[in-house]
Design a protein around this motif. Sequence first.
Motif, PDB file in Angstrom:
ATOM      1  N   ILE A  28      -0.979  -4.394  -7.041  1.00 31.33           N
ATOM      2  CA  ILE A  28      -2.236  -3.662  -6.916  1.00 31.33           C
ATOM      3  C   ILE A  28      -2.755  -3.534  -8.339  1.00 31.33           C
ATOM      4  N   PRO A  31      -4.308   0.630  -9.189  1.00 29.02           N
ATOM      5  CA  PRO A  31      -3.921   1.583  -8.147  1.00 29.02           C
ATOM      6  C   PRO A  31      -4.641   2.916  -8.306  1.00 29.02           C
ATOM      7  N   SER A 134       0.805   2.168   4.917  1.00 24.35           N
ATOM      8  CA  SER A 134       1.372   1.999   3.577  1.00 24.35           C
ATOM      9  C   SER A 134       0.540   2.666   2.486  1.00 24.35           C
ATOM     10  N   TYR A 135      -0.776   2.716   2.665  1.00 21.20           N
ATOM     11  CA  TYR A 135      -1.645   3.346   1.662  1.00 21.20           C
ATOM     12  C   TYR A 135      -1.254   4.804   1.426  1.00 21.20           C
ATOM     13  N   TYR A 138       1.053   4.473  -1.384  1.00 15.98           N
ATOM     14  CA  TYR A 138       0.521   3.867  -2.600  1.00 15.98           C
ATOM     15  C   TYR A 138      -0.371   4.816  -3.389  1.00 15.98           C
ATOM     16  N   VAL A 161       4.573  -4.070  -5.910  1.00 15.54           N
ATOM     17  CA  VAL A 161       5.217  -3.510  -4.717  1.00 15.54           C
ATOM     18  C   VAL A 161       6.041  -4.606  -4.046  1.00 15.54           C
TER      19      VAL A 161
END
Length: 182
Positions: A28, A31, A134-135, A138, A161
């Motif tokens: 990412i 992020p 999943s966010y 994150y 990740v």
Amino acid sequence: MRHVWATGVPADDDRGPIIEGEPVLFEIASPGGDDPIVGTYGDPVKLALYARKFTEDTIVEPFKYSYGARIRGQLTWAADLLAARPYSKSGWISLTAPGEAYDAVPCLSGLAFRIRRQSLLMTAAFRSQNAFTSYLNYVPLADVQAGMARRLGLDHGPMRVFVDVPHLYIADASHALHVMRR
């Protein structure tokens, strides 16, 4: 989600049938919580709940463990290591403990911090992860990375990740397809 949908096969999970994808490694680049997809499809109530999971030392219901308790004490160690040896590759912290209850082994098993090109890079290693939600991990992890970068006086770089067993619950399939179609 697309990776799991494209590479996945039917499998079982304690919480119901899933589509289980091949292991995946990705980055990412920037992020943070300002992602347009998270802004459009994310659940702010769940984001707040997961933020508590990552920041509080006590277990927040409905979870079986606290990432805050597992991470916080080790961040000082990792920051001290990187301050003393900025070139180090040893800034790994483990979030698992030997002999844990089978149903309380965390999905996030380790975090690694490295300084490269005046930026703090972070790797998150997940043993398993629901690609649809999943966010929720994150965004708080981006805050952990940003906090470490501030502590070390650095910019934060990408978050790498690794997910060993990415999956989608069949119960979430229609919602996942709605997001992927957009």
